[in-house]
Design an enzyme around this catalytic site. Sequence first.
Site, PDB file in Angstrom:
ATOM      1  N   GLU A   1       0.800  -1.221   0.000  1.00 20.33           N
ATOM      2  CA  GLU A   1       0.000   0.000   0.000  1.00 20.33           C
ATOM      3  C   GLU A   1       0.832   1.270   0.000  1.00 20.33           C
ATOM      4  OE1 GLU A   1      -0.512  -2.713   1.721  1.00 20.33           O
ATOM      5  OE2 GLU A   1      -2.574  -3.333   1.332  1.00 20.33           O
TER       6      GLU A   1
ATOM      7  N   HIS B   1     -10.766  -3.329  11.011  1.00 19.78           N
ATOM      8  CA  HIS B   1     -11.457  -3.305   9.712  1.00 19.78           C
ATOM      9  C   HIS B   1     -12.673  -2.390   9.769  1.00 19.78           C
ATOM     10  CE1 HIS B   1      -8.817  -6.544   8.548  1.00 19.78           C
ATOM     11  NE2 HIS B   1      -9.448  -6.758   7.409  1.00 19.78           N
TER      12      HIS B   1
HETATM   13  C1  LIG Z   1      -2.426  -4.184   4.503  1.00 20.09           C
HETATM   14  C2  LIG Z   1      -3.518  -5.075   4.039  1.00 20.09           C
HETATM   15  N1  LIG Z   1      -3.815  -5.105   2.738  1.00 20.09           N
HETATM   16  C3  LIG Z   1      -4.788  -5.903   2.292  1.00 20.09           C
HETATM   17  C4  LIG Z   1      -5.501  -6.697   3.148  1.00 20.09           C
HETATM   18  C5  LIG Z   1      -6.586  -7.617   2.631  1.00 20.09           C
HETATM   19  N2  LIG Z   1      -6.165  -9.001   2.711  1.00 20.09           N
HETATM   20  C6  LIG Z   1      -6.535  -9.793   3.718  1.00 20.09           C
HETATM   21  S1  LIG Z   1      -5.856 -11.318   3.607  1.00 20.09           S
HETATM   22  C7  LIG Z   1      -5.055 -10.924   2.181  1.00 20.09           C
HETATM   23  C8  LIG Z   1      -4.250 -11.956   1.446  1.00 20.09           C
HETATM   24  C9  LIG Z   1      -2.901 -12.106   1.917  1.00 20.09           C
HETATM   25  O1  LIG Z   1      -2.310 -13.154   1.186  1.00 20.09           O
HETATM   26  P1  LIG Z   1      -1.247 -14.111   1.826  1.00 20.09           P
HETATM   27  O2  LIG Z   1      -0.305 -13.318   2.650  1.00 20.09           O
HETATM   28  O3  LIG Z   1      -0.677 -14.925   0.753  1.00 20.09           O
HETATM   29  O4  LIG Z   1      -2.081 -15.008   2.841  1.00 20.09           O
HETATM   30  P2  LIG Z   1      -3.191 -16.113   2.549  1.00 20.09           P
HETATM   31  O5  LIG Z   1      -4.513 -15.439   2.633  1.00 20.09           O
HETATM   32  O6  LIG Z   1      -2.919 -16.702   1.210  1.00 20.09           O
HETATM   33  O7  LIG Z   1      -3.024 -17.102   3.632  1.00 20.09           O
HETATM   34  C10 LIG Z   1      -5.308  -9.618   1.832  1.00 20.09           C
HETATM   35  C11 LIG Z   1      -4.749  -8.965   0.648  1.00 20.09           C
HETATM   36  C12 LIG Z   1      -5.182  -6.617   4.514  1.00 20.09           C
HETATM   37  N3  LIG Z   1      -5.834  -7.337   5.436  1.00 20.09           N
HETATM   38  N4  LIG Z   1      -4.178  -5.819   4.918  1.00 20.09           N
END
Ligand SMILES: Cc1ncc(C[n+]2csc(CCOP(=O)(O)OP(=O)(O)O)c2C)c(N)n1
Lengths: 352, 352, 328, 328
Positions: free
Chosen positions: A61, A130
Site C-alpha cells: 500500500e 477493519h
Molecule cells: C495491509 C492489508 N492489505 C490488504 C488486506 C486484505 N487481505 C486480507 S488477507 C489478504 C491476502 C494475503 O495473502 P497471503 O499473505 O498470501 O495469505 P493467505 O490469505 O494466502 O493465507 C489480503 C490482501 C489486509 N488485510 N491488509
Amino acid sequence: MSRQITFAKAINECLHQSMAEDPNVIVYGLGVTDPKSIFGTTAGLEARFGKERVFDMPTAENAMTGVAIGAAIEGIRPVMVHQRLDFFLLAMDQLVNGAAKWRYMFGGQDSVPITIRLIMGRGWGQGPTHSQNLQAWFAHIPGLKVVMPASAEDAKGLLAASIFDDDPVLFLEHRWLHNVHGDVPETLNRTPLGKARLVREGDAVTIVGMSYMTVEAIRAADFLSNLGIHCEVLDLRTIRPLDWDAVFASVSRTGRLLALDTGHATGSVAGEIVARVAMECWGKLKAAPQRIAMPDFPEGTSPALTKGYHPRAEHIVDAVARMLGRTIDASPLGAQRGYPHDVPGDWFNGPF
Amino acid sequence: MSRQITFAKAINECLHQSMAEDPNVIVYGLGVTDPKSIFGTTAGLEARFGKERVFDMPTAENAMTGVAIGAAIEGIRPVMVHQRLDFFLLAMDQLVNGAAKWRYMFGGQDSVPITIRLIMGRGWGQGPTHSQNLQAWFAHIPGLKVVMPASAEDAKGLLAASIFDDDPVLFLEHRWLHNVHGDVPETLNRTPLGKARLVREGDAVTIVGMSYMTVEAIRAADFLSNLGIHCEVLDLRTIRPLDWDAVFASVSRTGRLLALDTGHATGSVAGEIVARVAMECWGKLKAAPQRIAMPDFPEGTSPALTKGYHPRAEHIVDAVARMLGRTIDASPLGAQRGYPHDVPGDWFNGPF
Amino acid sequence: MMDKALSVRLLRDMLLIRKVEEGIAERYPQGKMRCPTHLSIGQEAAAVAVGAALETADLAISTHRAHAHYLAKGGRAPQMLAEIYGKVTGCCRGRGGSMHLTDRTAGFVGSTAIVGNSLPIGTGLALSLQLKKSRQIAAIFFGDGCTEEGAFYESANFAIVRNLPALFVCENNLYSVYSPLSVRQPAGREIYKMVQGLGMPSAIVDGNDIDAAYAAAMAAIEHVRSGKGPFFLELTTYRWREHCGPNFDNDIGYRTEEEFLAWKARDPVASYEARLQQQGVPTEELAALHTQLDAEVLAAFEFAETSPFPDQSEAFSDVYTDKEVSPS
Amino acid sequence: MMDKALSVRLLRDMLLIRKVEEGIAERYPQGKMRCPTHLSIGQEAAAVAVGAALETADLAISTHRAHAHYLAKGGRAPQMLAEIYGKVTGCCRGRGGSMHLTDRTAGFVGSTAIVGNSLPIGTGLALSLQLKKSRQIAAIFFGDGCTEEGAFYESANFAIVRNLPALFVCENNLYSVYSPLSVRQPAGREIYKMVQGLGMPSAIVDGNDIDAAYAAAMAAIEHVRSGKGPFFLELTTYRWREHCGPNFDNDIGYRTEEEFLAWKARDPVASYEARLQQQGVPTEELAALHTQLDAEVLAAFEFAETSPFPDQSEAFSDVYTDKEVSPS
Ligand SMILES: Cc1ncc(C[n+]2csc(CCOP(=O)(O)OP(=O)(O)O)c2C)c(N)n1
Ligand SMILES: Cc1ncc(C[n+]2csc(CCOP(=O)(O)OP(=O)(O)O)c2C)c(N)n1
Ligand SMILES: [Mg+2]
Ligand SMILES: [Mg+2]
C-alpha cells in the site's frame, strides 16, 4: 434521465464513464480485477479498458500510493482503491509528506490528481482493524480533499468530481451504503466538492451528517417530523473543503447544532464543527452545541460488543429532545428495524 | 535537590536514570549512538548500558515500531526516537492498528509499554516535511497516550512517567524547547500523565497551552499581567489523557477560553478543547471560546514564508484583548526578541 | 518411518485442525459466527510441521489465517471457537474474532488482520528473547502475499542485522485473496531464494508432506535456537476453500477446478493417515483417534455455543492498562 | 579516451557541481541560506555519469541530497541557489529549500526530504511513461540508506512486475548520517546483488571514476529504454563533508580521517581533470573552462543573493490547485 441503482453500481458506472471520457484515468488496487471486483464497483473495467489501465497490484500500500503520485504528476489520473481504510495506514508518508504537499512545496507548478477510494467497515465482526473511520486525520491535513458521500447519486457525482479534480482526494465509502438505492442520472455529472446538501428543512435543530450518519439523521428527522419537530438535516458530502457557509447559515436559522460523525468522538470532524460554530455563531446559539460520534474505543468484533456501540437514529432523537427540553420516546425507531443490529440490512450477510 | 538544566539534558538524565532503574528499558532509533546523540539527549547511554540496550537502527521506521511492540509485549520497555515526527508517518499501521489496539483487541491481557519520542521542527528552513505537529492525529486514537512537555522539569518527569507507563506513549518534543532551562530535580520522579499544570493564575481568560505554545502563553500572560489583566495559563502536559477537569474548572472561573495549539487549526486539539468547553461549560461562558493554532498551510522553508506564519505571544495578547473588548498594543512583545523570527533563540543556528 | 509417537502426534494435530475447520465450515452458514473467517483446510501440514517442532515456551505470531497456527502451537480449541462465536470465554473475550487469536499458555502470542503487520511484531518478540538471553525462539507465520509488504523486508533486514532468534515461516499457497502470484511478484521469483539474497538463510519444502516439512522445520529451528540468527522456511501448499468463508469457489474464475483437484489429491492429512496405516499403525488406533478428536471438537463447539456473550460494558474497557485513565 | 567533447562535458558538469557546492560551503556560515543543506562534494561523478547519460526528456527524481542530481540533469544553478536562499526566484519559490529541487525544463521532477519517499514516486513516473508508450525513462536517485526502507523494496517489486522503464540509481557512500552500513545492513551485503535477488538486473561501478560510471550508466539506460524493464545501478562513492552542512567532521568520531583521506585522494573531479590533461586536452582549454564556470557560479550566487524574497502572502497559497477552495 435517472433511475434507481445502488451506491455500488453508481460507483461502477462512474468509473466506466470516467475512463471512457479520459484515457488518462486508470484504476488499480488489490482485487480490482478479481471476480468480486470490490463489491462490484470495478466490474467490467478490465475487460473494457484493458490490463494497462486497470490492474491488480502487489500488497504494498505504501509504495503503490507513491506510484499514484508519480503517475499523477505526469498527467495520469489514478484511482486507487483499498477494501478497508485501515490498510491505507501503511501509506501515510506518501499521502501526507507527498501527495498533500507536492503542489505547495514545489512552488505551485505541479498538481497531484489522485483519487483514493477507502472503504470503511462496520459491524458483522469487522472488529478493531477493519472498521476505522479516520476522516478526522485526513481533514486535518492541508492539501487533501476528503469526500464522504451518503447517497447513490452523490456516490456517482462526487466520485466524478474527485477523479477530475486536480488535487489528491480521499473518497470514503461506508460499507453500509453500498446497497443503498437512489435516483442516479445516467450521464456523468460532477457534483462540486465543498457544497453541502440540504436534505431536510426545518427550524428546530441543525443536524449535520456525513456518509452513513446522514442516513441515520434522515431517519431521526423523519421520525421527529411526524411529531411536529422539524430538524434541518445537512449532508456535508465533503469534509475538506467543508461547506462552512451552509453550516453557519443553518445554525443561524435554528440556533441549535447537533453534529454527527462516523469516527471516534475525541478529535472528530464533528468536534471541529462544534468548535467552529461555537466560535463563529456564538450570538446565534440558543443552546449548547452537541455532537454524536463513535465512542472513544475500538469497535469490538463480537456482535455483543457492537450492540450498544454505534449511535443510531434513536440517539439522535434523544439528543434533539434534550436540546429542546422535551421528552420523546425514540424506541419505535429501534423496533422498526427488522434485521440484526450489526448489519445494514437483509442484503448483508458477511464476511466483508 | 534541583538545579537549572536544559530540557535536552533533562531528557538525557531521565533516560540514564530510567535505564539504571529498570534493565528492561532499552533505547533505540536512528542516530542514538552517533556523535550528535539526538541533540545530546542520548549521550552516554551506549557507553554506560551497552550495545544490546542502546542501538542505532536501519532506516525502517515502520518495522522498527513493530519491533518495539513485540518486545514490549514480552516485558521490554522500548524507548524509540525519531529526529522528526514527520518520519514516523511511515509507521502509522504499527502504531494505530497494532500498539494502540493490542490491549483492547486481545481481551486486555497484554500491555504495550512503548515510548516513542518524536521531535517537531520549526523555522530555520525545516520546511513542509520537517515541521509537522500531528498531535491531533495521535489524540484521536483510543489506546494511545500523548505527552507534550513544555518545561525542562516536565520533560524529565513526564518522560519517566511515559517510560514506566504500561501503555503506548507518544512523547512529543518541540525542537524549540531543547535549550529551555529549568529547575529539574536530580531524582527520577514520575509526573502523572493526565494532570495539567497551572502556570499562571488569573480571572480574565483561560489560556490553554501545550508544548512550545505554553512558552508563548506565559510571555503573553506576563505582558498582560503588567497591564493588570490576569490570565490563567494552563499547560496541558498531556493531551491524551487530557485534564478536562482542570480545563472546565478554569473556564468556570474565568468564563473565557483561548485554546492554543502547535498544529494546524482545522481538526486541532485546540478545536477539540473549544468544542468540549462549548458543550460542557455552556452556561459558564461569557464570550465565544477562541483558538489560536498554526495556519491550515504547510510551513514553507524560506524565512520569508515563516515570518507571518507562526502565531506568537503578540497574537495571544491580541486575542485576549478582543475577548475582553479592549485595545492593547502588543508590539513591544515582538520588539523584545533580539534574534530572528525563525529561531528559538541565539543558541540555535541550524540546520536541525 | 519417523518415531511412531511423533507421527501419530503429527497426524493428530493435523486432524484436529481439519476437524475444527470443517466444523466451522459446516456451521458458518448458521450466521452465529459473525466475523470474517479464513480457513486453512488443505494447509494443515505446514502449520503442524512447525508447530510441533517448536517448544511450548517458544513464541509464535500469525496473520488473518491463524487457526491452524494457533492450534498447531497448542492453542486451545474451545477458546478459539468461543472467540469466533464472539463469546466472553473466547481467547480475546470476543473483542478480536477469528483473525485475532492468542493463547499465552501455549506461547501463541497473537495474530493480526493487517497483511504484514505481525512480522515486525514477531521480530520484536525475537528481540526480547535475545535481550533476555533466552533459548526460546520466535516463530512468525505468514503467507506469500505478506512478503510483498515493505514490513516484511524491513523485519527481515533487522533480524539479520541483529542476529535475532526469529523463524520466518512462509506458507506459499499461490494466492493472495483471488490474486495469483503473477500480478504481485516478479515472474519466476522463488521467495526463499529472494530471501537468501537479503542475507537470510532459507529453505523450501513441500508443505503438504508433513514428514519432510517437520524435518525442515526441525533443522530451521535448530539453526535459530543455536544462535545462528534468523531463518526463513518456505512451505508450498494450497488453500482448498475460498479466501474468506466456508465455501469452495473454484467456479468463480480466479483458479481452475483442475488446479484445485490436483492439490486436493495431495491432501496432507488423508495422505499421511494412509501412510501411517501402511507403515503399520493399527486401523483401530486411527479410528480411536478420530473418535476422540470428534468428541473433543464437538465439545469445543458446545463450549463456544453455550458460553455467554460478553456484557455490553466490555465494549468500553481495556483500552488502557491503567483503569483510572478516562479514554476520552 | 572517450570522445573528447563528451569528456570535457563530463568534466564541466562535475566542475560546475563542485564549484556551486564549494560556493555554498563557503557562504553557508553567513546564515543567509537558512535551510538544511546536504552537499554532494566528493560524489559528483556518480551524479554526472547518470545525468549526462540521460536525455533531457528523461525524468529524474531524488532525495535530500539532490544538488548534484539536479545540476547533472541540467537543472539551472541560479534557480537552485535562489531556492536555497529562500528567494521567490527559487525553483520552488522558496517553499522547498535545498531538499526540494525541481526543474521541469530539464526533466528534473523533484526531490523530497523523507528517506525513501521519492522511490515510489519515481516508480510512478515510470508507470506514466509506460502508459504513454513514451521512449523516455525515469531515473530515481537515492542513497544506500534508502534501500533499508520498505518503500524501496515495494517500488522495486512493482517496477519488476510491471516491467517499468525505471532506472534505480543508488549512490552508496557508506553512511546514512553518521551511521555506517554495519548497524543498518547485514554484514557483507552487496546492495546490487541483493537487488538481483529481488529479480531486477543490476550492476555496480566505481562511482568516483566518471568514465567507468558513464559507460555503466549508458548500458543501464539502454537496457531500460529498450523495454527490458527496470535496472539498478550501484555507484560506490564517498561524501567528503558532514552529512548536513558545510563543514568537515572527520574529527567527531564516526569515521576516520584516514578513510576520508583515502577517498579524497580519489577525488573524482581533480583526477578526471588530470586525466584529460594527460590525454591531451590543452591546459588553456581547461583554464578557460574554470574561468567560465567560476563566472557562471558567481553570477548564480549573485542572482540568488539579489533576488527578492517571496511576499509573506505566498505562505498562504497553492495548497489546492483550485483557487476557489478555502484551505480551512
Ligand atoms: C495491509 C492489508 N492489505 C490488504 C488486506 C486484505 N487481505 C486480507 S488477507 C489478504 C491476502 C494475503 O495473502 P497471503 O499473505 O498470501 O495469505 P493467505 O490469505 O494466502 O493465507 C489480503 C490482501 C489486509 N488485510 N491488509
Ligand atoms: C524516513 C526518514 N528517516 C530518517 C530521516 C533522516 N535522514 C535524513 S538523510 C538520512 C540519511 C540517508 O542516508 P542515505 O540514503 O545513504 O543518503 P546519504 O545521506 O548518504 O546521501 C537520514 C537518515 C529522514 N529524512 N527520513
Ligand atoms: Mg497466500
Ligand atoms: Mg549514504
